[in-house]
Design a protein around this motif. Sequence first.
Motif, PDB file in Angstrom:
ATOM      1  N   VAL A  69      10.057   3.845   6.268  1.00  0.00           N
ATOM      2  CA  VAL A  69      10.484   2.504   6.652  1.00  0.00           C
ATOM      3  C   VAL A  69      10.131   2.233   8.113  1.00  0.00           C
ATOM      4  CG1 VAL A  69      12.508   1.059   7.107  1.00  0.00           C
ATOM      5  CG2 VAL A  69      12.300   2.266   4.934  1.00  0.00           C
ATOM      6  N   ALA A  70      10.419   3.199   8.984  1.00  0.00           N
ATOM      7  CA  ALA A  70      10.102   3.015  10.407  1.00  0.00           C
ATOM      8  C   ALA A  70       8.597   2.844  10.598  1.00  0.00           C
ATOM      9  CB  ALA A  70      10.613   4.208  11.218  1.00  0.00           C
ATOM     10  N   LEU A  71       7.805   3.661   9.895  1.00  0.00           N
ATOM     11  CA  LEU A  71       6.351   3.552  10.006  1.00  0.00           C
ATOM     12  C   LEU A  71       5.876   2.175   9.538  1.00  0.00           C
ATOM     13  CD1 LEU A  71       3.567   4.846  10.529  1.00  0.00           C
ATOM     14  CD2 LEU A  71       3.605   5.644   8.134  1.00  0.00           C
ATOM     15  N   TYR A  72       6.422   1.744   8.396  1.00  0.00           N
ATOM     16  CA  TYR A  72       6.019   0.444   7.857  1.00  0.00           C
ATOM     17  C   TYR A  72       6.396  -0.701   8.810  1.00  0.00           C
ATOM     18  CZ  TYR A  72       6.291  -3.815   5.098  1.00  0.00           C
ATOM     19  OH  TYR A  72       6.174  -5.111   4.668  1.00  0.00           O
ATOM     20  N   LEU A  73       7.615  -0.673   9.300  1.00  0.00           N
ATOM     21  CA  LEU A  73       8.056  -1.755  10.185  1.00  0.00           C
ATOM     22  C   LEU A  73       7.261  -1.759  11.488  1.00  0.00           C
ATOM     23  CD1 LEU A  73      11.935  -1.695   9.667  1.00  0.00           C
ATOM     24  CD2 LEU A  73      10.218  -3.123   8.550  1.00  0.00           C
ATOM     25  N   PHE A  74       6.877  -0.568  11.953  1.00  0.00           N
ATOM     26  CA  PHE A  74       6.041  -0.501  13.153  1.00  0.00           C
ATOM     27  C   PHE A  74       4.679  -1.143  12.892  1.00  0.00           C
ATOM     28  CE2 PHE A  74       2.580   1.719  15.380  1.00  0.00           C
ATOM     29  CZ  PHE A  74       2.871   1.308  16.676  1.00  0.00           C
ATOM     30  N   ILE A  75       4.061  -0.775  11.783  1.00  0.00           N
ATOM     31  CA  ILE A  75       2.735  -1.339  11.473  1.00  0.00           C
ATOM     32  C   ILE A  75       2.831  -2.852  11.300  1.00  0.00           C
ATOM     33  CG2 ILE A  75       0.886  -1.395   9.757  1.00  0.00           C
ATOM     34  CD1 ILE A  75       1.479   1.558   9.179  1.00  0.00           C
ATOM     35  N   ALA A  76       3.871  -3.295  10.563  1.00  0.00           N
ATOM     36  CA  ALA A  76       4.032  -4.734  10.307  1.00  0.00           C
ATOM     37  C   ALA A  76       4.194  -5.503  11.616  1.00  0.00           C
ATOM     38  CB  ALA A  76       5.234  -4.971   9.394  1.00  0.00           C
TER      39      ALA A  76
ATOM     40  N   TRP B 193      -0.949  -3.310  -6.801  1.00  0.00           N
ATOM     41  CA  TRP B 193      -0.328  -3.551  -8.101  1.00  0.00           C
ATOM     42  C   TRP B 193      -1.040  -2.751  -9.183  1.00  0.00           C
ATOM     43  CZ3 TRP B 193      -2.307  -5.757 -12.635  1.00  0.00           C
ATOM     44  CH2 TRP B 193      -1.356  -6.040 -13.609  1.00  0.00           C
ATOM     45  N   TRP B 194      -2.395  -2.758  -9.143  1.00  0.00           N
ATOM     46  CA  TRP B 194      -3.172  -2.028 -10.143  1.00  0.00           C
ATOM     47  C   TRP B 194      -2.856  -0.532 -10.053  1.00  0.00           C
ATOM     48  CZ3 TRP B 194      -6.772   1.910  -9.699  1.00  0.00           C
ATOM     49  CH2 TRP B 194      -7.456   2.244 -10.880  1.00  0.00           C
ATOM     50  N   ARG B 195      -2.798   0.016  -8.859  1.00  0.00           N
ATOM     51  CA  ARG B 195      -2.517   1.439  -8.683  1.00  0.00           C
ATOM     52  C   ARG B 195      -1.129   1.782  -9.226  1.00  0.00           C
ATOM     53  NH1 ARG B 195      -1.276   4.001  -2.922  1.00  0.00           N
ATOM     54  NH2 ARG B 195       0.550   2.781  -3.397  1.00  0.00           N
ATOM     55  N   TYR B 196      -0.151   0.913  -8.945  1.00  0.00           N
ATOM     56  CA  TYR B 196       1.223   1.143  -9.406  1.00  0.00           C
ATOM     57  C   TYR B 196       1.281   1.112 -10.930  1.00  0.00           C
ATOM     58  CZ  TYR B 196       6.170   0.347 -10.239  1.00  0.00           C
ATOM     59  OH  TYR B 196       7.452   0.432 -10.703  1.00  0.00           O
ATOM     60  N   ARG B 197       0.621   0.126 -11.563  1.00  0.00           N
ATOM     61  CA  ARG B 197       0.625   0.011 -13.022  1.00  0.00           C
ATOM     62  C   ARG B 197      -0.084   1.199 -13.647  1.00  0.00           C
ATOM     63  NH1 ARG B 197       3.984  -2.712 -15.680  1.00  0.00           N
ATOM     64  NH2 ARG B 197       2.480  -2.830 -17.382  1.00  0.00           N
TER      65      ARG B 197
ATOM     66  N   THR C 292       0.829  -1.215   0.000  1.00  0.00           N
ATOM     67  CA  THR C 292       0.000   0.000   0.000  1.00  0.00           C
ATOM     68  C   THR C 292       0.858   1.257   0.000  1.00  0.00           C
ATOM     69  OG1 THR C 292      -0.146   0.165   2.423  1.00  0.00           O
ATOM     70  CG2 THR C 292      -1.793  -1.199   1.324  1.00  0.00           C
ATOM     71  N   PHE C 293       2.164   1.116   0.282  1.00  0.00           N
ATOM     72  CA  PHE C 293       3.066   2.271   0.278  1.00  0.00           C
ATOM     73  C   PHE C 293       3.522   2.558  -1.151  1.00  0.00           C
ATOM     74  CE2 PHE C 293       3.144   1.284   4.673  1.00  0.00           C
ATOM     75  CZ  PHE C 293       3.682   2.364   5.365  1.00  0.00           C
ATOM     76  N   SER C 294       3.765   3.822  -1.435  1.00  0.00           N
ATOM     77  CA  SER C 294       4.352   4.187  -2.723  1.00  0.00           C
ATOM     78  C   SER C 294       5.766   3.605  -2.807  1.00  0.00           C
ATOM     79  CB  SER C 294       4.404   5.710  -2.856  1.00  0.00           C
ATOM     80  OG  SER C 294       5.268   6.060  -3.916  1.00  0.00           O
ATOM     81  N   PRO C 295       6.140   3.000  -3.954  1.00  0.00           N
ATOM     82  CA  PRO C 295       7.498   2.441  -4.081  1.00  0.00           C
ATOM     83  C   PRO C 295       8.588   3.495  -3.891  1.00  0.00           C
ATOM     84  CG  PRO C 295       6.081   1.599  -5.810  1.00  0.00           C
ATOM     85  CD  PRO C 295       5.300   2.682  -5.116  1.00  0.00           C
ATOM     86  N   SER C 296       8.274   4.767  -4.162  1.00  0.00           N
ATOM     87  CA  SER C 296       9.284   5.805  -3.979  1.00  0.00           C
ATOM     88  C   SER C 296       9.540   6.069  -2.491  1.00  0.00           C
ATOM     89  CB  SER C 296       8.853   7.096  -4.673  1.00  0.00           C
ATOM     90  OG  SER C 296       7.655   7.580  -4.104  1.00  0.00           O
ATOM     91  N   TRP C 297       8.573   5.741  -1.653  1.00  0.00           N
ATOM     92  CA  TRP C 297       8.736   5.910  -0.206  1.00  0.00           C
ATOM     93  C   TRP C 297       9.233   4.643   0.458  1.00  0.00           C
ATOM     94  CZ3 TRP C 297       8.033   9.962   3.258  1.00  0.00           C
ATOM     95  CH2 TRP C 297       7.652  11.171   2.669  1.00  0.00           C
ATOM     96  N   LEU C 298       8.765   3.529  -0.042  1.00  0.00           N
ATOM     97  CA  LEU C 298       9.135   2.242   0.566  1.00  0.00           C
ATOM     98  C   LEU C 298       9.519   1.267  -0.544  1.00  0.00           C
ATOM     99  CD1 LEU C 298       9.081   0.772   3.443  1.00  0.00           C
ATOM    100  CD2 LEU C 298       7.032  -0.357   2.520  1.00  0.00           C
TER     101      LEU C 298
ATOM    102  N   ARG D 112      16.918  10.432   5.122  1.00  0.00           N
ATOM    103  CA  ARG D 112      15.929  10.838   6.123  1.00  0.00           C
ATOM    104  C   ARG D 112      14.488  10.501   5.728  1.00  0.00           C
ATOM    105  NH1 ARG D 112      15.745  16.938   8.115  1.00  0.00           N
ATOM    106  NH2 ARG D 112      17.669  16.323   9.105  1.00  0.00           N
ATOM    107  N   ARG D 113      14.049  10.903   4.520  1.00  0.00           N
ATOM    108  CA  ARG D 113      12.649  10.736   4.192  1.00  0.00           C
ATOM    109  C   ARG D 113      12.229   9.263   4.103  1.00  0.00           C
ATOM    110  NH1 ARG D 113       9.486  12.381  -1.254  1.00  0.00           N
ATOM    111  NH2 ARG D 113      10.817  10.704  -1.967  1.00  0.00           N
ATOM    112  N   PRO D 114      12.962   8.430   3.327  1.00  0.00           N
ATOM    113  CA  PRO D 114      12.584   7.014   3.346  1.00  0.00           C
ATOM    114  C   PRO D 114      12.703   6.408   4.734  1.00  0.00           C
ATOM    115  CG  PRO D 114      14.026   7.487   1.503  1.00  0.00           C
ATOM    116  CD  PRO D 114      14.037   8.700   2.400  1.00  0.00           C
ATOM    117  N   GLY D 115      13.573   6.963   5.571  1.00  0.00           N
ATOM    118  CA  GLY D 115      13.744   6.415   6.907  1.00  0.00           C
ATOM    119  C   GLY D 115      12.464   6.468   7.701  1.00  0.00           C
ATOM    120  N   PHE D 116      11.714   7.574   7.584  1.00  0.00           N
ATOM    121  CA  PHE D 116      10.449   7.689   8.301  1.00  0.00           C
ATOM    122  C   PHE D 116       9.448   6.670   7.777  1.00  0.00           C
ATOM    123  CE2 PHE D 116       6.105   9.339   8.469  1.00  0.00           C
ATOM    124  CZ  PHE D 116       5.946   9.416   9.841  1.00  0.00           C
TER     125      PHE D 116
END
Length: 187
Positions: free
Chosen positions: A88-95, A167-171, A17-23, A82-86
């Motif tokens: 990544v931390a958010l994603y790992l916390f949710i996971a 996947w559909w959103r990314y394509r 659900t995260f944008s590939p540019s962020w995660l 810095r930006r991807p770091g936030f």
Amino acid sequence: MATIFSHALVAVAVGSTFSPSWLPRRWWVAGAFCAVLPDADVIAFALRIPYGDPWGHRGLTHSLFGAAVLAVTWATLLVRQRRPGFAVALYLFIATALHGLLDAMTDGGLGAALLAPFDDTRYFLPFRPLRVSPIGTGFFSAAAIPVLLSEFLWLALPSAVVMALGWWRYRHAATAVATETSAPRTR
Ligand SMILES: [Zn+2]
């Protein structure tokens, strides 16, 4: 607990659900690992730590606090930008945090100490459709079949839908960018 397969699958679905540019997608592997890691606390049984102890199974390792510590530690050690770091931390916390919440949706064992170390109460959610998974070799028996069926219905199918939408959103976004860059420019 829910099975480690479902915990990992849900984490990957959240990552989609995260944008590939962020995660970047490679972090999905770390998310799946973090989602499984809380169940390493089953070693507490071998160490004779009581189930209901804060350090027992489904204790501190299954809390939101534990998830935050794990996520921040991973992100600090492994991310330099810095930006991807936030993200990544958010994603790992949710996971990681979803692990305790999913265990709190099972129909057996003790609940998860979601608010430890501030509150050692073991919690279940009001909605508990997941059959609890046998621990250890008990998983390789007929008892695992209803567990896997309930997880297929309530975790695998929704995860597949979420990943398909991601996947559909990314394509769709990639196609829109390609169309825009290939269109002839006019004054
Ligand atoms: Zn667990």
